[in-house]
Design a protein around this motif. Structure first.
Motif, PDB file in Angstrom:
ATOM      1  N   THR A   1      22.007  18.845  40.394  1.00  0.00           N
ATOM      2  CA  THR A   1      22.494  17.714  39.607  1.00  0.00           C
ATOM      3  C   THR A   1      23.616  18.121  38.662  1.00  0.00           C
ATOM      4  OG1 THR A   1      20.274  16.733  39.675  1.00  0.00           O
ATOM      5  CG2 THR A   1      21.798  15.864  38.033  1.00  0.00           C
ATOM      6  N   TYR A   2      23.454  19.252  38.001  1.00  0.00           N
ATOM      7  CA  TYR A   2      24.443  19.714  37.021  1.00  0.00           C
ATOM      8  C   TYR A   2      25.188  20.955  37.517  1.00  0.00           C
ATOM      9  CZ  TYR A   2      22.279  16.355  33.887  1.00  0.00           C
ATOM     10  OH  TYR A   2      21.816  15.192  33.323  1.00  0.00           O
ATOM     11  N   GLU A   3      25.462  21.013  38.816  1.00  0.00           N
ATOM     12  CA  GLU A   3      26.165  22.139  39.430  1.00  0.00           C
ATOM     13  C   GLU A   3      27.488  22.446  38.734  1.00  0.00           C
ATOM     14  OE1 GLU A   3      27.886  25.019  41.941  1.00  0.00           O
ATOM     15  OE2 GLU A   3      25.799  24.479  41.584  1.00  0.00           O
ATOM     16  N   LYS A   4      28.297  21.447  38.471  1.00  0.00           N
ATOM     17  CA  LYS A   4      29.622  21.684  37.885  1.00  0.00           C
ATOM     18  C   LYS A   4      29.529  22.293  36.499  1.00  0.00           C
ATOM     19  CE  LYS A   4      32.186  18.224  40.530  1.00  0.00           C
ATOM     20  NZ  LYS A   4      33.051  17.020  40.493  1.00  0.00           N
ATOM     21  N   GLN A   5      28.579  21.818  35.700  1.00  0.00           N
ATOM     22  CA  GLN A   5      28.436  22.359  34.344  1.00  0.00           C
ATOM     23  C   GLN A   5      27.868  23.781  34.375  1.00  0.00           C
ATOM     24  OE1 GLN A   5      27.622  19.353  35.429  1.00  0.00           O
ATOM     25  NE2 GLN A   5      27.543  17.828  33.791  1.00  0.00           N
ATOM     26  N   LEU A   6      26.898  24.017  35.249  1.00  0.00           N
ATOM     27  CA  LEU A   6      26.226  25.312  35.289  1.00  0.00           C
ATOM     28  C   LEU A   6      27.088  26.396  35.932  1.00  0.00           C
ATOM     29  CD1 LEU A   6      22.679  24.079  36.379  1.00  0.00           C
ATOM     30  CD2 LEU A   6      23.203  25.219  34.221  1.00  0.00           C
ATOM     31  N   ARG A   7      27.933  26.016  36.888  1.00  0.00           N
ATOM     32  CA  ARG A   7      28.688  26.992  37.674  1.00  0.00           C
ATOM     33  C   ARG A   7      29.707  27.764  36.848  1.00  0.00           C
ATOM     34  NH1 ARG A   7      30.915  28.698  42.456  1.00  0.00           N
ATOM     35  NH2 ARG A   7      33.188  28.810  42.565  1.00  0.00           N
ATOM     36  N   GLY A   8      30.443  27.099  35.996  1.00  0.00           N
ATOM     37  CA  GLY A   8      31.520  27.763  35.270  1.00  0.00           C
ATOM     38  C   GLY A   8      32.776  27.826  36.117  1.00  0.00           C
ATOM     39  N   GLU A   9      33.682  28.734  35.755  1.00  0.00           N
ATOM     40  CA  GLU A   9      34.962  28.852  36.455  1.00  0.00           C
ATOM     41  C   GLU A   9      35.168  30.299  36.897  1.00  0.00           C
ATOM     42  OE1 GLU A   9      39.718  28.385  35.463  1.00  0.00           O
ATOM     43  OE2 GLU A   9      38.267  27.154  34.362  1.00  0.00           O
ATOM     44  N   GLY A  10      35.415  30.469  38.190  1.00  0.00           N
ATOM     45  CA  GLY A  10      35.589  31.809  38.732  1.00  0.00           C
ATOM     46  C   GLY A  10      36.892  32.451  38.282  1.00  0.00           C
ATOM     47  N   GLY A  11      36.927  33.756  38.279  1.00  0.00           N
ATOM     48  CA  GLY A  11      38.130  34.510  37.963  1.00  0.00           C
ATOM     49  C   GLY A  11      38.387  35.519  39.064  1.00  0.00           C
ATOM     50  N   GLY A  12      39.110  36.585  38.735  1.00  0.00           N
ATOM     51  CA  GLY A  12      39.346  37.604  39.739  1.00  0.00           C
ATOM     52  C   GLY A  12      40.470  38.542  39.354  1.00  0.00           C
ATOM     53  N   GLN A  13      40.668  39.548  40.206  1.00  0.00           N
ATOM     54  CA  GLN A  13      41.714  40.539  39.978  1.00  0.00           C
ATOM     55  C   GLN A  13      42.556  40.701  41.234  1.00  0.00           C
ATOM     56  OE1 GLN A  13      39.433  44.027  38.871  1.00  0.00           O
ATOM     57  NE2 GLN A  13      39.893  43.701  36.707  1.00  0.00           N
ATOM     58  N   GLN A  14      43.846  40.922  41.031  1.00  0.00           N
ATOM     59  CA  GLN A  14      44.734  41.343  42.096  1.00  0.00           C
ATOM     60  C   GLN A  14      45.033  42.810  41.813  1.00  0.00           C
ATOM     61  OE1 GLN A  14      48.950  40.098  42.262  1.00  0.00           O
ATOM     62  NE2 GLN A  14      48.435  39.157  44.232  1.00  0.00           N
ATOM     63  N   VAL A  15      44.588  43.696  42.717  1.00  0.00           N
ATOM     64  CA  VAL A  15      44.697  45.128  42.450  1.00  0.00           C
ATOM     65  C   VAL A  15      45.498  45.809  43.548  1.00  0.00           C
ATOM     66  CG1 VAL A  15      42.514  45.196  41.199  1.00  0.00           C
ATOM     67  CG2 VAL A  15      42.530  45.644  43.651  1.00  0.00           C
ATOM     68  N   GLU A  16      46.133  46.934  43.186  1.00  0.00           N
ATOM     69  CA  GLU A  16      46.841  47.758  44.148  1.00  0.00           C
ATOM     70  C   GLU A  16      45.923  48.899  44.555  1.00  0.00           C
ATOM     71  OE1 GLU A  16      50.928  50.453  44.522  1.00  0.00           O
ATOM     72  OE2 GLU A  16      50.563  49.216  42.744  1.00  0.00           O
ATOM     73  N   VAL A  17      45.824  49.146  45.846  1.00  0.00           N
ATOM     74  CA  VAL A  17      44.954  50.206  46.339  1.00  0.00           C
ATOM     75  C   VAL A  17      45.767  51.232  47.103  1.00  0.00           C
ATOM     76  CG1 VAL A  17      42.949  48.690  46.490  1.00  0.00           C
ATOM     77  CG2 VAL A  17      44.452  48.911  48.462  1.00  0.00           C
ATOM     78  N   ASP A  18      45.220  52.466  47.198  1.00  0.00           N
ATOM     79  CA  ASP A  18      45.889  53.505  47.971  1.00  0.00           C
ATOM     80  C   ASP A  18      45.386  53.483  49.410  1.00  0.00           C
ATOM     81  OD1 ASP A  18      43.389  54.666  47.959  1.00  0.00           O
ATOM     82  OD2 ASP A  18      43.873  56.118  46.388  1.00  0.00           O
ATOM     83  N   GLY A  19      45.764  54.484  50.194  1.00  0.00           N
ATOM     84  CA  GLY A  19      45.404  54.509  51.609  1.00  0.00           C
ATOM     85  C   GLY A  19      43.921  54.590  51.860  1.00  0.00           C
ATOM     86  N   THR A  20      43.146  55.088  50.891  1.00  0.00           N
ATOM     87  CA  THR A  20      41.688  55.185  51.064  1.00  0.00           C
ATOM     88  C   THR A  20      40.966  53.958  50.548  1.00  0.00           C
ATOM     89  OG1 THR A  20      41.344  56.246  48.909  1.00  0.00           O
ATOM     90  CG2 THR A  20      41.833  57.677  50.800  1.00  0.00           C
ATOM     91  N   GLY A  21      41.746  53.006  50.039  1.00  0.00           N
ATOM     92  CA  GLY A  21      41.119  51.787  49.524  1.00  0.00           C
ATOM     93  C   GLY A  21      40.734  51.869  48.060  1.00  0.00           C
ATOM     94  N   GLN A  22      41.085  52.982  47.386  1.00  0.00           N
ATOM     95  CA  GLN A  22      40.759  53.125  45.979  1.00  0.00           C
ATOM     96  C   GLN A  22      41.765  52.354  45.123  1.00  0.00           C
ATOM     97  OE1 GLN A  22      37.949  54.777  44.899  1.00  0.00           O
ATOM     98  NE2 GLN A  22      37.574  54.733  47.127  1.00  0.00           N
ATOM     99  N   VAL A  23      41.282  51.740  44.046  1.00  0.00           N
ATOM    100  CA  VAL A  23      42.147  50.958  43.162  1.00  0.00           C
ATOM    101  C   VAL A  23      43.059  51.884  42.370  1.00  0.00           C
ATOM    102  CG1 VAL A  23      42.213  49.377  41.206  1.00  0.00           C
ATOM    103  CG2 VAL A  23      40.476  49.086  42.976  1.00  0.00           C
ATOM    104  N   VAL A  24      44.363  51.634  42.477  1.00  0.00           N
ATOM    105  CA  VAL A  24      45.353  52.406  41.737  1.00  0.00           C
ATOM    106  C   VAL A  24      45.653  51.753  40.393  1.00  0.00           C
ATOM    107  CG1 VAL A  24      47.738  53.254  41.756  1.00  0.00           C
ATOM    108  CG2 VAL A  24      46.383  53.263  43.871  1.00  0.00           C
ATOM    109  N   ARG A  25      45.840  50.425  40.410  1.00  0.00           N
ATOM    110  CA  ARG A  25      46.097  49.704  39.166  1.00  0.00           C
ATOM    111  C   ARG A  25      45.798  48.228  39.372  1.00  0.00           C
ATOM    112  NH1 ARG A  25      52.098  47.926  38.797  1.00  0.00           N
ATOM    113  NH2 ARG A  25      52.851  48.172  40.941  1.00  0.00           N
ATOM    114  N   VAL A  26      45.558  47.557  38.245  1.00  0.00           N
ATOM    115  CA  VAL A  26      45.309  46.113  38.246  1.00  0.00           C
ATOM    116  C   VAL A  26      46.640  45.411  38.052  1.00  0.00           C
ATOM    117  CG1 VAL A  26      44.160  44.201  37.090  1.00  0.00           C
ATOM    118  CG2 VAL A  26      42.974  46.383  37.365  1.00  0.00           C
ATOM    119  N   LEU A  27      46.983  44.523  38.970  1.00  0.00           N
ATOM    120  CA  LEU A  27      48.249  43.805  38.885  1.00  0.00           C
ATOM    121  C   LEU A  27      48.098  42.517  38.070  1.00  0.00           C
ATOM    122  CD1 LEU A  27      49.370  44.201  42.609  1.00  0.00           C
ATOM    123  CD2 LEU A  27      50.005  45.615  40.644  1.00  0.00           C
TER     124      LEU A  27
END
Length: 602
Positions: free
Chosen positions: A211-237
């Motif tokens: 019933t109150y899905e919209k109020q309870l859910r909140g708002e999603g976020g996220g990161q755009q990150v740069e990774v190296d050849g092994t998939g490790q995060v180099v920096r947050v863009l």
């Protein structure tokens, strides 16, 4: 005689040949450079955008961060549904070529105990060229976390991240109010992907969660990150913080909810407790139920089969409709006096049975009660008294007042699960569904809450509230917000005499009538029993009560599905137990059960 060539001529010829070689070399270089330049120009000008995107996708990863779901609290701020830290498993589609995913998916399937086809389907749905992580499992066990870590070298493209998961603090308590959360189905995803939902996200599936899905859910976020050849995060863009969902405070009282669950004690049925002044739902129990925590991770087919083998645990019997039986005599009494055909002071002889239009209608005790007035007929629940009343006034006033009480319509409670409005039959309905005209027999049956009439325990609680609060129809609600009584009730403008007769009759039920066994105790109550015939095994049993009688603070309706027996003896004690628990909680004298005492303090 041969003469040798002039040295200058020989030198000129050698020089010419060298020049030709240089020219040819320059031409070749020019062709190569021109070809490379053309190719570079082609790649940059004509396919530049596409190739830049490919390169970007190979080094940039999108990591979605789900918001923490808002809590659900009881009226005193105690947590009913919260969150806890868990771990989920993700795949990075770009980590492998489409043809190289087989071994990884096979290994992952064994560790997660999820069919390989299910994981592959989710990966394909997102797309092998997607830069976003794809959730394939949530709330995994500590053993699975360890197994994934140990096999990490064999699982390229697999990532384990921490996140929050729903936790229902009190297990199955109030599950039909709270509901549960579960992963988006394919159908849900198609409808909600434009609202920011992603594959693997959870959504409210029932109750307050839905019933109150919209109020309870909140708002999603996220990161755009740069990774190296092994998939490790180099920096947050880029970084967009998620926003937690809102907490929701309900009208439920945790202690009273526990008391109502204990009172129902495993009986298939429902107990509803509301504030008669404004319709606030104080407790709502439906049995059988289930533990909503099982849906915080993947539900196996075995678990699902076990759940569905029970007696429909997902059905909220508080909102399901059944014949109301003699509890409905409240409406018949109001209809009789408000119609102007009765003053409320009439007395009728009662009988073992009455024959009306060729059909014999019996008295429930097969003997009659002698002469009775309206209060006495209510107290003893005399059927033959109300048959005579119904004969004289006809069906129209009963049908009209049923609808004024809110029967035959959704109550409007803030639960998406309420879909059954019940039924107040009339001549048009009977002609359409049974292909015959309305008869006096239909009116007689309806006067005692039988026939095609159907009401839910919540609707019956509304009915009792009219008697308890002095003639107001209340709107049941669960959100504890703006609880001023005038916002939640409608004056039915009943005559003082009607209210006087109602209250006297309902008190008489306890003092000398069908609920006489409930007399005594710390709180004086009034009420009404009901026993509804059913075509299945056993009759349905009802008891509605309110207290204290002079200034009611609570209405309780206890309902048993196909229990057999009588409403007064079976459900009456349960309703009284909840009324008394309410005042014990209010006065600080409520004794916790042994099970509660064993639990750590909240």
């Amino acid at each position: 005689m041969q003469f040798s060539q002039n040295p200058d001529q020989q030198r000129a010829r050698k020089v010419g040949r060298k020049s030709q070689s240089v020219v040819m070399m320059i031409a070749c270089v020019a062709l190569i450079v021109g070809g490379l330049g053309g190719r570079i120009a082609y790649l940059q000008l004509l396919e530049g955008t596409q190739n830049r995107q490919r390169a970007e996708n190979n080094r940039v990863r999108l990591i979605a961060k789900m918001p923490e779901r808002g809590r659900i609290l009881d009226r005193k701020g105690r947590v009913l549904a919260g969150t806890r830290l868990t771990h989920s498993v993700y795949l990075w589609p770009l980590a492998l070529k489409q043809t190289d995913w087989g071994k990884t998916l096979s290994k992952l399937s064994v560790i997660l105990n999820v069919p390989e086809a299910d994981i592959k389907k989710r990966l394909e749905r997102e797309g092998y060229q997607s830069a976003s992580l794809v959730k394939v499992a949530r709330n995994i066990s500590p053993q699975q976390i360890t197994a994934l870590a140990e096999a990490s070298n064999e699982l390229p493209g697999v990532q384990v991240d921490g996140e929050t998961s729903r936790e229902y603090i009190h297990g199955d308590l109030a599950v039909h109010v709270l509901g549960y959360t579960g992963e988006l189905t394919d159908e849900n995803y198609v409808k909600l992907r434009n609202e920011g939902y992603r594959l693997g996200d959870v959504i409210g599936k029932m109750g307050i969660e839905a019933t109150y899905e919209k109020q309870l859910r909140g708002e999603g976020g996220g990161q755009q990150v740069e990774v190296d050849g092994t998939g490790q995060v180099v920096r947050v863009l880029k970084d967009k913080p998620s926003r937690s969902g809102k907490d929701i405070t309900l009208t439920l009282d945790l202690d009273l909810q526990k008391a109502a669950a204990e009172a129902l004690n495993g009986v298939t049925g429902s107990i509803v407790a509301i504030d008669p002044k404004n319709g606030a739902v104080l407790a709502l129990v439906s049995n059988p139920g289930f533990d909503p925590n099982i849906f915080t991770r993947r539900v196996s087919q075995e678990m699902w089969n076990r759940l569905t083998s029970l007696n429909d645990p997902f059905l909220n019997r508080s909102l399901q409709t059944f014949p109301p039986a003699s509890t409905f005599k409240i409406v018949t009494t109001v209809a009789a006096i408000e119609s102007g055909k009765f003053t409320g002071d009439e007395v009728f002889q009662t009988y073992p049975s009455l024959t009306i239009a060729g059909t014999t209608f019996g008295e429930w005790n097969h003997a009659g009660f002698g002469p009775l007035g309206f209060p006495g007929a209510m107290a003893n629940s005399s059927d033959t008294f109300f048959y005579q009343v119904a004969q004289e006034m006809g069906g129209a006033p009963i049908i009209d007042w049923s609808r004024r009480f809110g029967l035959g319509a959704l109550t409007g409670i803030d639960l998406v699960d309420e879909v059954d409005p019940g039924l107040v039959p009339d001549a048009a309905w009977k002609l359409k569904h049974e292909k015959i005209a309305w008869s006096i027999g239909d009116t007689v049956n309806m006067s005692i809450g039988q026939g095609a009439l159907l009401t839910s325990p919540l609707q019956v609680a509304m009915m009792f509230s009219v008697a308890a609060n002095g003639g107001f129809k209340v709107k049941p609600h669960l959100l504890k917000d703006n609880e001023e009584a005038h916002n939640w009730r409608e004056d039915l403008k009943l005559k003082p005499k009607t209210l006087e007769v109602l209250k006297e009759g309902l008190r008489g039920v306890i003092d000398y009538g069908t609920g006489n066994g409930l007399k005594g105790g710390a709180v004086t109550i009034a009420g009404k029993s009901g026993t509804a015939e059913d075509l299945g095994d056993g009759s349905h049993t009802w008891f509605g009560a309110y207290g204290p009688t002079e200034k009611p603070e609570i209405v309780v309706v206890a309902f048993g599905e196909r229990t057999g027996g009588g409403g007064g003896s079976l459900m009456g004690p349960k309703a009284k137990q909840v009324v008394e628990a309410y005042f014990a909680i209010k006065n600080g004298t409520h004794q916790k059960s042994q099970n509660e005492k064993k639990k750590p303090a909240e």
